[in-house]
Design a protein around this motif. Structure first.
Motif, mmCIF file in Angstrom:
data_model
loop_
_atom_site.group_PDB
_atom_site.id
_atom_site.type_symbol
_atom_site.label_atom_id
_atom_site.label_comp_id
_atom_site.label_asym_id
_atom_site.label_seq_id
_atom_site.Cartn_x
_atom_site.Cartn_y
_atom_site.Cartn_z
ATOM 1 N N ALA A 1 -3.138 -12.353 -4.629
ATOM 2 C CA ALA A 1 -2.124 -13.139 -5.324
ATOM 3 C C ALA A 1 -2.471 -14.622 -5.304
ATOM 4 C CB ALA A 1 -0.751 -12.896 -4.684
ATOM 5 N N GLU A 2 -2.910 -15.098 -4.135
ATOM 6 C CA GLU A 2 -3.262 -16.514 -4.013
ATOM 7 C C GLU A 2 -4.493 -16.852 -4.842
ATOM 8 O OE1 GLU A 2 -3.676 -17.189 0.150
ATOM 9 O OE2 GLU A 2 -1.506 -17.293 0.513
ATOM 10 N N THR A 3 -5.476 -15.954 -4.844
ATOM 11 C CA THR A 3 -6.713 -16.181 -5.593
ATOM 12 C C THR A 3 -6.465 -16.241 -7.099
ATOM 13 O OG1 THR A 3 -8.049 -15.069 -3.889
ATOM 14 C CG2 THR A 3 -9.032 -15.283 -6.087
ATOM 15 N N LEU A 4 -5.613 -15.336 -7.579
ATOM 16 C CA LEU A 4 -5.355 -15.251 -9.017
ATOM 17 C C LEU A 4 -4.175 -16.112 -9.469
ATOM 18 C CD1 LEU A 4 -5.841 -11.400 -9.564
ATOM 19 C CD2 LEU A 4 -7.502 -13.239 -9.923
ATOM 20 N N ALA B 1 0.649 -8.517 -8.547
ATOM 21 C CA ALA B 1 -0.605 -7.893 -8.103
ATOM 22 C C ALA B 1 -0.417 -6.398 -7.916
ATOM 23 C CB ALA B 1 -1.077 -8.538 -6.796
ATOM 24 N N LEU B 2 0.686 -6.015 -7.280
ATOM 25 C CA LEU B 2 0.986 -4.597 -7.088
ATOM 26 C C LEU B 2 1.128 -3.888 -8.431
ATOM 27 C CD1 LEU B 2 1.821 -2.122 -5.399
ATOM 28 C CD2 LEU B 2 4.152 -3.004 -5.431
ATOM 29 N N ARG C 1 -0.979 -0.766 -9.903
ATOM 30 C CA ARG C 1 -0.267 0.449 -10.296
ATOM 31 C C ARG C 1 -0.709 0.911 -11.683
ATOM 32 N NH1 ARG C 1 6.021 0.473 -11.985
ATOM 33 N NH2 ARG C 1 5.902 -1.503 -10.911
ATOM 34 N N TYR C 2 -0.707 -0.005 -12.658
ATOM 35 C CA TYR C 2 -1.060 0.367 -14.019
ATOM 36 C C TYR C 2 -2.556 0.676 -14.160
ATOM 37 C CZ TYR C 2 3.644 -0.801 -15.471
ATOM 38 O OH TYR C 2 5.006 -0.811 -15.605
ATOM 39 N N ASP D 1 0.823 -1.207 0.000
ATOM 40 C CA ASP D 1 0.000 0.000 0.000
ATOM 41 C C ASP D 1 0.861 1.263 0.000
ATOM 42 O OD1 ASP D 1 -2.392 -1.320 -0.105
ATOM 43 O OD2 ASP D 1 -2.849 -1.140 2.026
ATOM 44 N N THR D 2 1.994 1.201 0.703
ATOM 45 C CA THR D 2 2.892 2.348 0.758
ATOM 46 C C THR D 2 3.422 2.687 -0.630
ATOM 47 O OG1 THR D 2 3.585 1.873 3.040
ATOM 48 C CG2 THR D 2 5.056 3.237 1.710
ATOM 49 N N PHE D 3 3.891 1.690 -1.352
ATOM 50 C CA PHE D 3 4.427 1.954 -2.681
ATOM 51 C C PHE D 3 3.325 2.317 -3.673
ATOM 52 C CE2 PHE D 3 8.501 0.139 -1.330
ATOM 53 C CZ PHE D 3 9.362 1.033 -1.955
ATOM 54 N N THR D 4 2.118 1.773 -3.469
ATOM 55 C CA THR D 4 0.997 2.187 -4.318
ATOM 56 C C THR D 4 0.714 3.672 -4.135
ATOM 57 O OG1 THR D 4 -0.003 -0.026 -4.210
ATOM 58 C CG2 THR D 4 -1.441 1.794 -4.842
ATOM 59 N N ARG D 5 0.753 4.120 -2.877
ATOM 60 C CA ARG D 5 0.523 5.544 -2.582
ATOM 61 C C ARG D 5 1.627 6.407 -3.201
ATOM 62 N NH1 ARG D 5 -1.957 8.727 1.391
ATOM 63 N NH2 ARG D 5 -1.698 10.888 0.712
#
Length: 199
Positions: free
Chosen positions: A165-168, A175-176, A180-181, A52-56
């Motif tokens: 990540a586990e679900t997909l 996932a990150l 992001r994109y 979440d930090t890097f997404t922000r």
């Protein structure tokens, strides 16, 4: 590129050089994760806060709101620190800060969970808020399927990156990257169509 300063990498990433962000991520990921984990003592939660930090960070830079010249590391760790504090507040049922006087950017705080929102907006704010949500839902429909599903899982179902990540059947880093994109694509749509995402 590895020899560039933080600010040079931030400038390049803001201009569309995505590899610059990968260098920043590699440069700080270990110490940032250790900082978060040392405070939370919970591996899964630490991974979520790390992502979440890097997404922000991505959202702030891409939106043109980054103005921490020469202080990228301080900016990065301040975001992580605030997110750790938010965890403690939620766990202790602490009284939430009233942000009614602060501009609210839906891409910076895109967790849709009205059940725990103690702030009661005015009628005008509610109308604006609902319009923003409507615009976001419309833009989500134009995302590629693999981006759309992960946005819904993260921001509407509030799933952790680990669970996603586990679900997909993908890695947490993948996932990150998709989030992001997706956010970058939605911001481009908002700019192209002059859509405001602030209340």
């Amino acid at each position: 590129m590895k020899n560039l300063s933080d600010e040079e990498l931030v400038a390049q990433f803001a201009q569309g050089v995505n590899e610059a962000f990968d260098v920043l991520l590699y440069r700080y990921k270990k110490q940032l994760y250790l900082y978060i984990h040392s405070n939370l003592q919970n591996r899964d939660l630490a991974e979520d806060i790390f992502q979440d930090t890097f997404t922000r960070v991505i959202i702030t830079i891409k939106s043109g709101h980054y103005n921490e010249s020469g202080k990228f590391s301080s900016f990065l760790f301040r975001i992580a620190h605030n997110k750790v504090i938010d965890v403690f507040r939620r766990e202790n049922n602490a009284e939430q800060i009233n942000e009614c006087d602060v501009e609210y950017d839906m891409f910076s705080n895109m967790v849709i969970n009205e059940a725990i929102d103690e702030y009661t907006p005015s009628k005008e704010e509610s109308v604006c808020y609902n319009q923003v949500l409507k615009d976001i839902r419309r833009m989500i429909q134009f995302l590629p399927e693999y981006q759309r599903e992960i946005v819904i899982m993260r921001f509407y179902k509030n799933m952790s990156f680990k669970d996603i990540a586990e679900t997909l059947g993908i890695s947490i880093n993948t996932a990150l990257g998709r989030v992001r994109y997706a956010v970058m694509n939605m911001r481009k749509m908002a700019i192209a169509h002059n859509i405001s995402l602030a209340v």
